[in-house]
Design an enzyme around this catalytic site. Structure first.
Site, PDB file in Angstrom:
ATOM      1  CG  ASP A 161       8.095  -0.514   2.616  1.00 26.74           C
ATOM      2  OD1 ASP A 161       9.165  -0.221   2.045  1.00 26.74           O
ATOM      3  OD2 ASP A 161       7.500   0.261   3.377  1.00 26.74           O
ATOM      4  CD  GLU A 205       3.620   6.332  -0.441  1.00 25.94           C
ATOM      5  OE1 GLU A 205       4.521   5.739  -1.067  1.00 25.94           O
ATOM      6  OE2 GLU A 205       3.800   6.853   0.677  1.00 25.94           O
ATOM      7  CG  ASP A 213      10.542   5.977   1.330  1.00 31.27           C
ATOM      8  OD1 ASP A 213       9.643   5.449   0.652  1.00 31.27           O
ATOM      9  OD2 ASP A 213      10.972   5.486   2.386  1.00 31.27           O
TER      10      ASP A 213
END
Length: 727
Positions: A440, A363, A360
């Protein structure tokens, strides 16, 4: 990674127009090329176009192998890009055939049909898809790919082979503007969208076959802790007879959010905990973020310091950014040594009985800074096969390189088992390393409905293993919303419910008896379908076709299906229509409504399922997890076509490990034929060395008059009488 990667990025860096270039260089950079300097066929219906200044196809992170010329481009080749440079940017323009409908473009919000859209290719931590600057057109992944379907059903695909930050616009022309140097463009042009998707798979590779347990229903929350609470959730599933295979561990299992650690308070004995989960028929997936807490004395940090693995800032110092544990440093995954170091960290971690890993925040996300990520002028040093370059160049592939190293580490730690990796950030081609989810989302009807075109377009961008957080990650779900979402969510390729900290409970039983019953029915339907789903995943691992498909795949020439984004296909045989769908456009031909478990036709939430005429659907029995035997008996659900015939396939293997690569699998083709009121079902063919099980077969023929049933042994053909009584 391949040895020619360095040559690619050397060429790319030499092509960058910097702020201090000469006036003559700026003028040259504005030159427009009406077509590529070099173009050639690179396969059946595949053409590659190289812009001015690039003599040979450079290396690529998106592609599984470098394309090579197999002949000159035909004079009548229909689609060719135009390249230009201006003010340090690269521009590519491709004229779209009139009347074409466009799809793909990766993970973004919006309608299924991607005409007249603008997409930003810059991976962004975007909670609720609500970032004011990014909105839903810039999310966690970048896929510089567009699929086009012409009026006649033939199709084309455009692959813009660059990792740099870019903007992609679709309309009468498809335009890409990139902050990077000139890039190759690949055009796939074939007679159907399915054929184009196979072409994309030829270029970018296919998804590795996942372990069978990863296809089961999965439950997550930020976070289940301590370990006793996680076990309580597992016990509730078993007590309530709701099938489930996976429980997920979010960041609170860690010691102060330090990656590769376990909280001595909440998870004092993770190996014992994982064994307890296994005893209950559950697998576990644990989160690992890229940020490593900057703390001398913390083993992961100390080992990273010793090997100097970190991303550097513009001045050459270690970059630090704030994430969950506080100030952290970020591994530079462009460096082979860093990837090896990262992979080695999984040896002891997986030894605790961990089954899967969830990468997670990759990015990469950074708190309390503009853009939610590290500066674009941060420096990646590369090494070995990869050249040095700025974060502007490597940002979009940071998550992809991370999950590549993660997968390699898990494979080394558990060489006899198939890895399961889930990632939030990724890039075109990253399906080779990890499954994904759509980030999300929130508990709203808008996001429930968006999940279908988002998941379909990810599949049409080469990522077949995806799905959203069922029920919505953020916000509060009403019982009605959650009931409808789980009824749909049972049919996503990746089926996981998840919930944010400080929101209400979102387990299947949290919304009252009616929704709990609906969840049980929905998930039982998924488990009955697992033989079919596993066959689809096996097919996708070979041909690259998506598991979850747009309705127009049933008939690419039917213009009425091109915008349908409520209903969808699983494979080519099963049609899913959510209960809330209004006037969906369905394909012509024979599609018969089917029932999989008792009560699914009367429940207020369940999606309608239709089986294509001419299909045989393999079904298992309802089990509580994939570790239980589900094919005793095996059910073959048959829907005859207009000719009174049907075919279907069933793939079987050990469910884990790599024996299938040496032939330890069984792929059976079943054939049904109707003659004089009898339907005869036989084995038409089989592949693989795996022994055929001795088992009972239940054959059900669904017709407009009802369902007719017979039982028999698989080794002999079975005949079903289409005479009353109707069962």
């Amino acid at each position: 990674m391949r040895k020619h990667v360095a040559s690619l990025f050397s060429l790319l860096l030499l092509s960058v127009v910097s702020a201090n270039v000469s006036a003559s260089e700026k003028k040259a950079a504005m030159a427009v090329s009406p077509a590529a300097d070099r173009s050639a066929l690179a396969g059946d219906g595949i053409a590659m176009f190289l812009p001015p200044g690039i003599a040979d196809y450079p290396a690529s992170l998106a592609l599984a192998k470098t394309p090579v010329s197999v002949g000159p481009l035909p004079a009548d080749w229909p689609i060719a890009p135009k390249f230009s440079r201006k003010a340090g940017k690269t521009f590519v323009s491709v004229t779209v055939p009139e009347g074409s409908d466009l799809y793909g473009t990766g993970e973004v919000t919006g309608p299924l049909r991607r005409n007249d859209r603008s997409i930003e290719l810059w991976n962004t931590d975007n909670f609720g898809y609500a970032d004011k600057q990014a909105a839903g057109r810039r999310l966690y992944q970048s896929h510089p790919w567009v699929l086009g379907v012409r009026k006649d059903g033939s199709a084309f695909g455009l692959l813009f082979d660059s990792t740099w930050r870019a903007e992609l616009r679709t309309g009468r022309k498809i335009k890409l503007s990139s902050d990077g140097p000139p890039m190759p463009v690949i055009v796939v042009d074939r007679d159907s969208p399915q054929a184009v998707m196979r072409g994309l798979a030829e270029l970018t590779g296919t998804m590795p076959l996942p372990p069978r347990w990863a296809l089961g229903y999965q439950q997550s929350r930020w976070s289940y802790y301590p370990d006793s609470e996680a076990l309580r959730i597992a016990d509730e599933f078993r007590k309530r007879k709701i099938p489930a295979d996976v429980l997920w561990m979010d960041i609170d299992y860690m010691d102060g959010f330090r990656v590769f650690t376990f909280s001595p308070e909440h998870f004092p004995d993770p190996k014992r905990f994982n064994a307890d989960l296994r005893a209950r028929g559950f697998h576990s997936v644990w989160m690992i973020d890229p940020g490593v807490k900057s703390e001398p004395g913390y083993g992961v940090y100390d080992s990273g310091q010793a090997r100097d693995v970190w991303v550097k800032d513009a001045k050459g110092k270690d970059y630090e950014g704030e994430v969950w544990p506080g100030m952290t440093k970020y591994p530079d995954f462009t460096r082979p040594d860093t990837r090896r170091w990262w992979a080695d960290l999984y040896r002891d971690f997986m030894a605790q009985g961990v089954d899967g890993v969830w990468n997670d925040m990759n990015e990469p996300a950074v708190f309390n800074v503009p853009g939610h990520t590290m500066p674009a002028d941060n420096q990646h040093r590369g090494g070995g096969d990869m050249a040095a370059g700025p974060h502007l160049q490597y940002h979009n592939v940071y998550g992809m390189l991370m999950v590549q190293a993660t997968r390699e580490g898990i494979e080394a730690a558990n060489p006899e088992r198939r890895p399961f990796v889930l990632t939030r950030a990724n890039f075109l081609g990253g399906h080779r390393y990890a499954a994904t989810w759509t980030g999300d989302n929130v508990s709203t009807w808008e996001h429930l409905k968006l999940s279908i075109p988002m998941s379909i377009n990810l599949g049409l961008s080469g990522q077949p293993f995806s799905g959203p957080d069922i029920g919505g990650f953020g916000g509060e779900a009403t019982p009605d919303l959650w009931g409808h979402w789980i009824a749909l969510g049972a049919f996503y390729p990746f089926s996981r419910a998840h919930a944010m900290k400080d929101t209400g409970r979102k387990e299947p039983w949290a919304f009252g008896p009616e929704v709990e019953k609906a969840a049980r029915i929905a998930i039982e339907r998924r488990y009955r379908l697992l033989p079919y789903l596993y066959t689809l995943f096996r097919d996708s691992s070979i041909d690259g076709l998506p598991v979850m498909r747009p309705m127009f795949f049933a008939d690419p020439r039917d213009a009425d299906l091109r915008r349908e984004e409520q209903a969808f296909l699983l494979g080519e045989d099963l049609l899913v229509v959510p209960k809330w769908a209004r006037a969906p456009k369905l394909p012509k031909g024979v599609w018969r409504k089917i029932s999989l478990v008792e009560g699914d036709g009367k429940d207020a939430y369940q999606a309608e399922l239709k089986l294509r005429g001419g299909a045989i659907l393999p079904l298992g029995k309802v089990v509580q997890n994939t570790g239980e035997e589900s094919l005793g008996p095996l059910t073959l659900l048959i829907s005859l076509d207009e000719k009174g015939e049907a075919r279907g396939r069933l793939y079987e293997d050990a469910g884990d490990g790599y024996g299938y690569r040496q032939g330890d699998y069984l792929l059976t083709t079943y054939r049904a034929e109707s003659r004089d009121g009898l339907v005869r079902v036989d084995i038409e063919g089989a592949e693989g060395k795996r022994a055929r099980p001795s088992r009972e077969i239940v054959v059900q023929v669904t017709t407009d008059e009802g369902v007719f049933t017979a039982k028999g042994d698989e080794s002999a053909g079975i005949s079903v009488s289409l005479q009353p009584p109707v069962l």
